[in-house]
Design an enzyme around this catalytic site. Structure first.
Site, PDB file in Angstrom:
ATOM      1  N   LYS A  79       0.842  -1.202   0.000  1.00 45.60           N
ATOM      2  CA  LYS A  79       0.000   0.000   0.000  1.00 45.60           C
ATOM      3  C   LYS A  79       0.875   1.250   0.000  1.00 45.60           C
ATOM      4  O   LYS A  79       1.923   1.288   0.651  1.00 45.60           O
ATOM      5  CB  LYS A  79      -0.915  -0.024   1.228  1.00 45.60           C
ATOM      6  N   SER A 154      -9.858   1.704   2.990  1.00 45.32           N
ATOM      7  CA  SER A 154      -8.994   2.497   2.135  1.00 45.32           C
ATOM      8  C   SER A 154      -7.971   1.675   1.357  1.00 45.32           C
ATOM      9  O   SER A 154      -7.352   2.166   0.420  1.00 45.32           O
ATOM     10  CB  SER A 154      -8.257   3.542   2.975  1.00 45.32           C
ATOM     11  N   SER A 178     -10.044  -0.817   7.104  1.00 46.61           N
ATOM     12  CA  SER A 178      -9.494  -0.590   5.767  1.00 46.61           C
ATOM     13  C   SER A 178      -8.773  -1.769   5.142  1.00 46.61           C
ATOM     14  O   SER A 178      -8.381  -1.702   3.984  1.00 46.61           O
ATOM     15  CB  SER A 178      -8.558   0.627   5.783  1.00 46.61           C
TER      16      SER A 178
END
Length: 485
Positions: A79, A154, A178
């Site tokens: 990420k 997210s 997330s």
């Protein structure tokens, strides 16, 4: 054979048996990224040359019959708020566009030590604030099961990369859901570990008392493999626990006889899609048939968790994001009159709407007139929620619930409805507020879209999660589903 569809443990076996080369695996994934990512939008940066170089080094070791490490030759996506030395780290924000990390996060170091192949940096909601990955400043990530739907957020790019066969494993971060919510939407396995189980060092902070790095994989064994590789004490992060990391692979047994599972009524109320409910209830029946003792339970303070979470996380974000000022690095406004104007315009132009919304909320609740009324009260509620979970875990080994009240919603459907967007995390936020671990794994399909089952346990009981999740997974075939994209 399509190498991109295989699990990490399947690829490990093939590498050990010299049935495939690490370079061959890496090139298969890079080809896949080049073929599909213009539609899926999982990656913000691809490190092609470095990935192939690392793969060749591993192949040399294999030829010399050197012992393979936990992640040798396995493609991993990271990420874009987790630092990887020499790669961009933008947090999917205009304010960090062009920023290159000068160091590795602790989890990145661990992956490199275990010889994982880092393919690149993954798309996300800006500064990890969002539930759909629609808040990325650079591109939209789409659900591989239906390109008209969001992947969740997210860590949407992390889920898309695994579900879309653009990485075998991935790392996301979970502040309020997330990792788990996008795992649910995309039909993969995602873990939010106990707060302090995995280091946050080198991860750009959103809510420091809530943030946790979480692994994603195609099945429970893959998730356990990556967790074992990255968990443990880090002296650079004083919140990490000085506790031995068990070999989570040993938890992957089918024996759950006598395990006590609680079903909290608050997670099955209004707002839960009837078909999602049905899938989760069927999963509970499977666990019960396999020997678990299932009983109802109650977490009465859950209704306050979402409010407490948004007050606490926004307050922490307001403080953490103050460092992005347009002076030292990142975006700087070109039109300014003085130093104060640089700060004002750089932040106004550099941050997206959702980030600005949360910074303003956080600044408001920390202000002199409202600190006691909001922030201090939210901290008290958080303590009560933790106590609620501890009370339940005296009676039960685990709690089972839906991961999200719905399957993946359509792109744009909730973009302008802030409360509706926030409510998609209603079943994940309480776990984050309490700091306990939880795992999401696929438990069904509704209209061609995956449904996620959430299993929650007490502090540092990830082994219980892996045991129950593996038992369920081996009784069904949902983990074998691959998005036909």
């Amino acid at each position: 054979m399509d190498l991109t569809k295989l699990t990490a443990h399947e690829l490990k076996d093939m590498l050990s048996n010299k049935e495939v080369k690490a370079e061959e695996i890496t090139k298969a994934f890079l080809d896949r990224i080049n073929l599909v990512d213009n539609k899926l939008g999982a990656y913000l940066y691809v490190s092609e040359e470095e990935a192939i170089k690392k793969a060749k080094e591993i192949d040399v070791k294999i030829e010399k019959n050197e012992e393979l490490k936990a992640l040798s030759g396995i493609p991993v996506g990271i990420k874009d708020n987790i630092n990887v030395k020499g790669m961009q780290n933008t947090c999917a924000s205009k304010i960090l566009e062009g920023y290159t990390s000068p160091y590795d996060a602790h989890v990145t170091e661990k992956i490199k030590q275990e010889e994982g192949i880092i393919l690149g940096k993954l798309n996300m909601d800006e500064f990890a604030m969002g539930s759909s990955t629609e808040n990325s400043a650079f591109k939209l990530a789409k659900n591989p099961w239906d390109l008209e739907r969001v992947p969740g957020g997210s860590s949407g790019g992390s889920a898309v990369a695994v579900a879309g066969s653009e990485a075998t494993l991935s790392l996301g971060t979970d502040t309020g859901g997330s990792v788990r919510q996008p795992a649910s939407f995309c039909g993969v396995v995602g873990l939010k570990p106990t707060y302090g189980r995995i280091s946050r060092s080198g991860v750009v902070a959103f809510g420091s008392t809530l943030d946790q790095v979480g692994p994603m994989g195609k099945d429970v064994e893959d998730c356990a493999l990556l967790t074992s590789a990255i968990a443990g004490l880090d002296k650079k992060d004083f919140t990490t626990a000085d506790k031995e990391v068990p070999d989570y692979k040993k938890s992957l047994t089918k024996d759950i006889k006598g395990k006590r599972i609680g079903i909290p009524k608050e997670f099955f109320g209004d707002g839960l899609d009837k078909n999602v409910r049905k899938s989760v209830e069927e999963a509970i029946k499977v666990l019960e048939a396999n020997g678990a003792e299932v009983k109802p339970c109650s977490l009465p303070l859950m209704d306050y968790a979402l409010s407490a979470y948004y007050i606490i996380s926004s307050a922490e974000a307001s403080s953490n994001l103050a460092r992005f000022d347009g002076i030292r690095y990142g975006y700087r406004s070109k039109n300014f009159k003085d130093a104060k104007d640089i700060y004002l315009k750089s932040r106004s132009e550099g941050f997206g709407d959702e980030v600005k919304r949360r910074i303003m909320l956080g600044t408001y609740v920390l202000s002199a007139g409202y600190y006691d009324a909001y922030y201090k009260k939210a901290l008290k509620v958080r303590k009560l929620i933790k106590d609620d979970f501890q009370r339940v875990f005296k009676e039960f080994d685990a709690i089972v619930s839906p991961t999200s009240p719905t399957t993946a919603f359509k792109v744009g459907e909730k973009k302008d409805d802030v409360m509706s967007m926030y409510l998609s995390d209603i079943y994940t936020v309480p776990i984050s507020v309490a700091g306990v671990p939880a795992i999401s794994l696929p438990c069904g399909m509704v209209d061609g879209l995956p449904v996620g089952l959430q299993i929650i346990s007490d502090y540092f009981k990830e082994d219980v999660l892996f045991n129950l999740a593996y038992n369920y997974e081996q009784s069904v075939d949902f983990h074998k589903m691959r998005a036909d994209f």
